[in-house]
Scaffold this active site. Structure first.
Site, short mmCIF file in Angstrom:
data_model
loop_
_atom_site.label_atom_id
_atom_site.label_comp_id
_atom_site.label_asym_id
_atom_site.label_seq_id
_atom_site.Cartn_x
_atom_site.Cartn_y
_atom_site.Cartn_z
N GLY A 154 -12.29 -6.31 37.86
CA GLY A 154 -12.03 -6.40 36.42
C GLY A 154 -12.45 -5.15 35.66
O GLY A 154 -11.68 -4.58 34.88
N ARG A 155 -13.68 -4.69 35.89
CA ARG A 155 -14.18 -3.56 35.10
C ARG A 155 -13.65 -2.21 35.59
O ARG A 155 -14.02 -1.17 35.04
CB ARG A 155 -15.71 -3.59 35.05
CG ARG A 155 -16.36 -3.71 36.40
CD ARG A 155 -17.84 -4.10 36.28
NE ARG A 155 -18.42 -4.36 37.59
CZ ARG A 155 -18.39 -5.53 38.21
NH1 ARG A 155 -17.79 -6.55 37.64
NH2 ARG A 155 -18.95 -5.69 39.39
N GLU B 243 -12.51 -18.28 27.63
CA GLU B 243 -12.28 -17.62 26.33
C GLU B 243 -10.83 -17.20 26.18
O GLU B 243 -10.18 -17.44 25.16
CB GLU B 243 -13.16 -16.36 26.20
CG GLU B 243 -14.65 -16.61 26.11
CD GLU B 243 -15.34 -16.60 27.47
OE1 GLU B 243 -14.68 -16.94 28.49
OE2 GLU B 243 -16.54 -16.27 27.50
N LYS C 50 -7.11 -11.57 35.02
CA LYS C 50 -6.85 -11.48 36.46
C LYS C 50 -6.77 -12.88 37.07
O LYS C 50 -5.85 -13.20 37.79
CB LYS C 50 -7.96 -10.64 37.09
CG LYS C 50 -7.78 -10.39 38.55
CD LYS C 50 -8.88 -9.47 39.04
CE LYS C 50 -9.12 -9.65 40.50
NZ LYS C 50 -10.25 -8.85 40.97
N HIS D 179 -29.39 8.46 12.90
CA HIS D 179 -30.10 7.87 11.76
C HIS D 179 -30.48 6.42 12.03
O HIS D 179 -30.80 5.68 11.09
CB HIS D 179 -29.25 8.00 10.51
CG HIS D 179 -28.96 9.44 10.18
ND1 HIS D 179 -29.77 10.18 9.35
CD2 HIS D 179 -27.99 10.28 10.63
CE1 HIS D 179 -29.29 11.42 9.28
NE2 HIS D 179 -28.22 11.50 10.05
N LYS E 285 -21.79 -19.70 32.40
CA LYS E 285 -20.46 -20.29 32.21
C LYS E 285 -20.47 -21.76 32.61
O LYS E 285 -19.94 -22.63 31.92
CB LYS E 285 -19.44 -19.61 33.14
CG LYS E 285 -18.92 -18.28 32.72
CD LYS E 285 -17.70 -17.97 33.63
CE LYS E 285 -17.47 -16.51 33.81
NZ LYS E 285 -16.45 -16.20 34.81
N GLU F 44 -22.76 -4.69 34.71
CA GLU F 44 -22.18 -5.77 35.50
C GLU F 44 -22.07 -5.35 36.96
O GLU F 44 -22.13 -6.18 37.86
CB GLU F 44 -20.79 -6.18 34.95
CG GLU F 44 -20.32 -7.52 35.47
CD GLU F 44 -19.14 -8.12 34.70
OE1 GLU F 44 -19.36 -8.94 33.79
OE2 GLU F 44 -17.99 -7.75 35.00
#
Ligand code: F6P
Length: 565
Positions: free
Chosen positions: A285-286, A231, A225, A402, A530, A371
């Site tokens: 974003g999410r 990254e 965005k 398990h 960051k 977030e």
């Protein structure tokens, strides 16, 4: 004004800042729930099921192919009524109207949260700043349709005239988790092109993926965005070099597209602005997989099926918007979550899909919930005395059974859980699905009922144990039960039900944020790390000596420099 000093965890964590405090617990609706919790807590879920023969009918809700059974939560009709009182006292309906109407409810960033407009299949105008956003939304959907059609039909060609067989989405957080989760979930509908995801700055991820691909038939989507995320830009540069090494700079036009709101940065990267798919400030974003961030999904399953996913989400939006609170599934789900977290002290919430294709759903929901609501300060900047987002985790069943279910059944903490299963499998192999569903049902029954010491004793006696050996083993075979779970069934995991399911969780997160009085749409908590990484990087790269850091960080920097020699 009270200042943060002691008491709750948030107060203790933030006490050194001496911020003002907001105590939700003093509100009458909150206190009524606390009194009710004190009375109800001694009652076991077993007892509630025995005394209420219609408990399942009362607490199970159906919307199309979606069935949500809340009856195995530690609630009564009174609990739900009191939770709705709390929702009313928090003006949930007012906030819901503000969100759908495009008000700037993300106050710290001065933005709206209009993800619902992205799947507004009614196409009725959605006004933002006096303008209808629907023409822009529809224009990007059209652009996606043309592009997806061209790639899937083999008409979009690479620099050497080859058709595109592989698409690599480079993004992180909301620009990765949603599309990656949905592509996995809808694997049975995919096939025309292979879709891959690179998110981590760890070069191993992109190296492994590029190793398997050929630049002539690979297309990259740079999904960011902001188009400033370290990254994503680092991975995109690596991919760019990989393409340029095979062809030349000119090939970028044919091998890269972007999804972003930052046209200048996209152009500076070398991507033709015509190949940029717009997202807007009002898409968080999410909450963005419904936008062009969903491009990998559309490439994988086709545009028609992508639109079916939007249809499913829209159906859930309409339900959330119009259904009375009493039968409104996201409202009930969110409010029971509040009950579990704030009144039954559940610090963790497990998401347990009994469907291998949904294996990334817990990771996706981690971002969506943690977030959004992993905050200890209210919208107005006051320290909250109430607990907020739980720690969300999970694995698909039965694999998780398990691994960590031991703690769910016999641990010293209450963990609430959502069990999710499709009734129809995409792979009806022998007894696999029947066994899967039997386990899905058995787990929630076991977590609810538990096993009393009398029952445990009978079982041990049946194996021939008695006396001291029986007494020694008995405490280990007892299950307290009374653990809250919600069971979610869908007919099958298809684009429409996936859309409904994700929108259900989005609304749950929004509602809980309103109850806690927090802004669910910002994420300041990711900033500090960051920023510090950027100050540490030069010291690591140049071998320059630094002493700007605390003793631990400095010591670790020194060891890194020593060990890498
Ligand atoms: O993790 C912080 C965050 O801002 C997320 O909210 C977002 O989804 C992610 O980074 C990626 O941001 P962008 O799409 O701008 O690269």
């Amino acid at each position: 004004m009270r200042r943060a000093q002691s008491g709750s965890l948030s107060l203790r964590l933030l006490s050194f800042l001496r911020l003002p405090v907001k105590s939700l617990q003093t509100a009458p609706a909150w206190q009524a729930l606390q009194n009710h919790a004190d009375q109800l807590t001694p009652k076991h879920l077993r007892e509630l099921f025995k005394t209420e023969p219609k408990r399942f009918e009362r607490f199970c809700h159906v919307l199309g192919d979606l069935v949500v059974d809340f009856s195995k939560n530690r609630i009564t009709s009174e609990t739900v009524t009191l939770l709705f009182d709390l929702a009313a006292a928090s003006d949930l309906e007012g906030w819901r109207a503000k969100m759908f109407a495009g008000e700037r409810i993300n106050i710290t960033e001065h933005r709206a949260a209009l993800h619902t407009a992205l799947r507004n299949r009614s196409n009725k105008p959605v006004m933002f700043d006096g303008q209808d956003v629907m023409p822009a939304v529809n224009a990007v959907l059209d652009q996606m349709k043309t592009f997806v059609g061209a790639v899937r039909a083999g008409e979009w060609l690479g620099a050497s005239g080859e058709r595109i067989t592989d698409v690599v989405n480079i993004g992180i957080g909301g620009s990765d988790l949603g599309p990656s989760m949905a592509c996995e979930a809808l694997t049975p509908y995919g096939g025309e092109v292979n879709v891959h995801f690179v998110s981590n700055i760890d070069g191993s991820q992109i190296a492994e993926i590029l190793d398997r691909l050929d630049p002539v038939s690979t297309l990259f989507i740079v999904a960011s965005k902001t188009f400033t995320t370290q990254e994503t830009l680092t991975n995109a540069q690596t991919a760019r070099q990989w393409v340029v090494d095979r062809f030349s700079d000119d090939a970028i036009q044919k091998h890269f597209v972007a999804v972003s709101s930052n046209a200048d940065a996209v152009t500076a990267f070398g991507i033709n602005p015509k190949n940029m798919f717009q997202i807007w400030d009002w898409v968080g974003g999410r909450f963005s997989l419904w936008s062009a961030i969903g491009l990998p999904i559309a490439l994988s399953i086709g545009m028609e099926r992508f639109e079916e996913m939007l249809d499913g989400a829209h159906a859930m939006d309409e339900h959330f918007r119009n259904e009375p609170l009493e039968s409104n599934i996201p409202v009930i789900m969110a409010m029971i979550g509040i009950w579990n977290i704030n009144f039954l002290d559940a610090a963790c919430h497990a998401v347990l899909p009994y469907d291998q294709y949904l294996h990334q759903l817990p990771a996706y929901l981690q971002q969506l919930e943690m977030e959004s609501n992993g905050k200890a300060v209210s919208r107005d900047g006051d320290v909250l005395t109430a607990k907020t987002s739980p720690v969300v985790f999970g694995e698909p069943g039965t694999t998780g059974q398990h691994a960590f279910y031991q703690l769910l059944h016999q641990g010293s903490r209450i963990v609430s859980a959502d069990f999710i299963a499709p009734v129809v499998s995409h792979n009806p192999l022998g007894d696999h699905h029947a066994i899967l569903l039997a386990n899905f049902l058995a787990q929630t029954e076991a977590l609810m009922n538990g096993r009393t010491d009398a029952e445990a004793q009978t079982r041990l006696e049946a194996t021939g144990l008695s006396g001291d050996s029986l007494e020694a083993l008995l405490p280990h075979t007892v299950f307290a039960g009374n653990r809250p779970t919600t069971s979610i069934l869908v007919k099958r995991i298809d684009p429409r039900t996936l859309g409904m399911l994700i929108a259900l969780y989005e609304h749950k997160v929004f509602i809980q944020g309103i109850i806690w009085g927090i802004n669910s749409f910002d994420q300041w908590g990711v900033e500090l790390g960051k920023q510090l990484a950027n100050t540490i990087l030069p010291a690591l790269k140049d071998d320059a000596s630094t002493d700007d850091h605390d003793a631990s960080t400095q010591g670790l920097i020194d060891h890194i420099k020593r060990l890498r020699k």
